[in-house]
Motif scaffolding. Structure first.
Motif, PDB file in Angstrom:
ATOM      1  N   ALA A   1      -2.867   1.842   9.530  1.00 53.12           N
ATOM      2  CA  ALA A   1      -3.543   0.912  10.448  1.00 53.12           C
ATOM      3  C   ALA A   1      -4.970   0.641   9.968  1.00 53.12           C
ATOM      4  N   ALA A   2      -5.643   1.700   9.513  1.00 57.42           N
ATOM      5  CA  ALA A   2      -7.013   1.537   9.003  1.00 57.42           C
ATOM      6  C   ALA A   2      -7.012   0.700   7.728  1.00 57.42           C
ATOM      7  N   LEU A   3      -6.040   0.973   6.848  1.00 56.19           N
ATOM      8  CA  LEU A   3      -5.920   0.200   5.604  1.00 56.19           C
ATOM      9  C   LEU A   3      -5.738  -1.280   5.910  1.00 56.19           C
ATOM     10  N   VAL A   4      -4.860  -1.569   6.877  1.00 56.43           N
ATOM     11  CA  VAL A   4      -4.597  -2.960   7.247  1.00 56.43           C
ATOM     12  C   VAL A   4      -5.874  -3.604   7.769  1.00 56.43           C
ATOM     13  N   ARG A   5      -6.537  -2.901   8.687  1.00 56.92           N
ATOM     14  CA  ARG A   5      -7.771  -3.437   9.289  1.00 56.92           C
ATOM     15  C   ARG A   5      -8.824  -3.735   8.235  1.00 56.92           C
ATOM     16  N   GLU A   6      -8.955  -2.830   7.249  1.00 57.66           N
ATOM     17  CA  GLU A   6     -10.051  -2.935   6.280  1.00 57.66           C
ATOM     18  C   GLU A   6      -9.649  -3.677   5.005  1.00 57.66           C
ATOM     19  N   HIS A   7      -8.399  -4.100   4.923  1.00 55.80           N
ATOM     20  CA  HIS A   7      -7.903  -4.742   3.697  1.00 55.80           C
ATOM     21  C   HIS A   7      -8.608  -6.083   3.473  1.00 55.80           C
ATOM     22  N   PRO A   8      -9.007  -6.370   2.213  1.00 53.51           N
ATOM     23  CA  PRO A   8      -9.693  -7.652   1.943  1.00 53.51           C
ATOM     24  C   PRO A   8      -8.868  -8.871   2.370  1.00 53.51           C
ATOM     25  N   LEU A   9      -7.543  -8.807   2.217  1.00 53.70           N
ATOM     26  CA  LEU A   9      -6.714  -9.953   2.630  1.00 53.70           C
ATOM     27  C   LEU A   9      -6.760 -10.147   4.147  1.00 53.70           C
ATOM     28  N   MET A  10      -6.831  -9.042   4.902  1.00 49.22           N
ATOM     29  CA  MET A  10      -6.906  -9.167   6.358  1.00 49.22           C
ATOM     30  C   MET A  10      -8.274  -9.701   6.761  1.00 49.22           C
ATOM     31  N   ALA A  11      -9.320  -9.252   6.068  1.00 46.24           N
ATOM     32  CA  ALA A  11     -10.662  -9.788   6.337  1.00 46.24           C
ATOM     33  C   ALA A  11     -10.672 -11.293   6.066  1.00 46.24           C
TER      34      ALA A  11
ATOM     35  N   GLU B   1       0.825  -1.215   0.000  1.00 45.54           N
ATOM     36  CA  GLU B   1       0.000   0.000   0.000  1.00 45.54           C
ATOM     37  C   GLU B   1       0.856   1.260   0.000  1.00 45.54           C
ATOM     38  N   GLY B   2       2.088   1.164   0.527  1.00 43.05           N
ATOM     39  CA  GLY B   2       2.994   2.310   0.509  1.00 43.05           C
ATOM     40  C   GLY B   2       2.457   3.538   1.225  1.00 43.05           C
ATOM     41  N   GLU B   3       1.696   3.333   2.282  1.00 39.93           N
ATOM     42  CA  GLU B   3       1.108   4.454   3.035  1.00 39.93           C
ATOM     43  C   GLU B   3       2.046   4.847   4.174  1.00 39.93           C
ATOM     44  N   GLU B   4       2.381   6.123   4.255  1.00 36.34           N
ATOM     45  CA  GLU B   4       3.332   6.590   5.276  1.00 36.34           C
ATOM     46  C   GLU B   4       2.631   6.892   6.598  1.00 36.34           C
ATOM     47  N   ASP B   5       1.437   7.456   6.498  1.00 41.50           N
ATOM     48  CA  ASP B   5       0.717   7.895   7.699  1.00 41.50           C
ATOM     49  C   ASP B   5       0.307   6.689   8.548  1.00 41.50           C
ATOM     50  N   GLY B   6       0.744   6.643   9.790  1.00 43.11           N
ATOM     51  CA  GLY B   6       0.523   5.488  10.664  1.00 43.11           C
ATOM     52  C   GLY B   6      -0.933   5.140  10.877  1.00 43.11           C
ATOM     53  N   GLU B   7      -1.745   6.166  11.147  1.00 44.01           N
ATOM     54  CA  GLU B   7      -3.170   5.898  11.420  1.00 44.01           C
ATOM     55  C   GLU B   7      -3.881   5.401  10.178  1.00 44.01           C
ATOM     56  N   ARG B   8      -3.586   6.065   9.052  1.00 40.20           N
ATOM     57  CA  ARG B   8      -4.229   5.641   7.796  1.00 40.20           C
ATOM     58  C   ARG B   8      -3.807   4.225   7.440  1.00 40.20           C
TER      59      ARG B   8
END
Length: 192
Positions: A140-150, A131-138
């Protein structure tokens, strides 16, 4: 989440081992991909050790030297100096199988939690990398909501529910099929 961990720890050892074996099945393609690209390791070697675990789960009288298997497994780990992404995921697969072998040789009360967390942790690292996201909170949200994590959470829930029931041969076969996930790893990757 803590309810999930409590349920895991409440399982009898054989059910915990079955849970870990199913998760190891899903980590194996990550190891196989690393072995293909790095030219190091032996997917067949890991497969053989995991097959012995399933045999022991199916046939309680099976006499298998798991200390010897643990020695063989240690030789299959990626070299310590290799800090590549693939090597880290391959190391997770080896560590998960190693934790499982520990439980077959005696007490390893935290092993089942370690394997559950390792599978989720490797996936988190993969999502962060892709995802290449630098912002920690964003992130964390990406990880939580990611289809692979689901998918990972659903998978671990399904495995836990399966091992909370009595495990006969048919149930173990079904669990193994679930873990194999048609050759696709927790990262959504296939070594085919």
């Amino acid at each position: 989440m803590s309810g999930f961990h409590q349920r895991l720890q409440a399982l009898e050892p054989r059910a915990q081992q079955a849970f870990m074996a199913a998760l190891c099945e899903r980590l194996l393609p990550n190891y196989a991909l690393y072995a293909q690209t790095a030219g190091h390791g032996s997917p067949a070697g890991l497969r053989a050790i995991l097959d012995l675990v399933w045999e022991r789960l199916s046939v309680r009288e099976a006499r298998i030297d798991f200390a010897l298997q643990a020695e063989k497994l240690a030789e299959l780990a990626p070299p310590e100096g290799d800090d590549s992404f693939g090597a880290r995921r391959a190391t997770e697969a080896v560590a998960a199988l190693s934790a499982l072998l520990d439980t077959l040789q005696g007490e390893a009360p935290e092993a089942v939690l370690e394997v559950s967390r390792a599978s989720r942790g490797g996936l988190r690292a993969f999502i962060e990398l892709t995802e290449g996201e630098e912002d920690g909170e964003r992130l964390a949200a990406l990880v939580r909501e990611h289809p692979l994590m689901a998918d990972e959470n659903d998978f671990q829930d399904a495995v836990l529910e399966a091992v909370e029931e009595p495990l006969g041969r048919d149930e173990l076969k079904a669990l193994r099929r679930l873990g194999r996930n048609e050759g696709v790893s927790n990262l959504g990757l296939s070594a085919e």
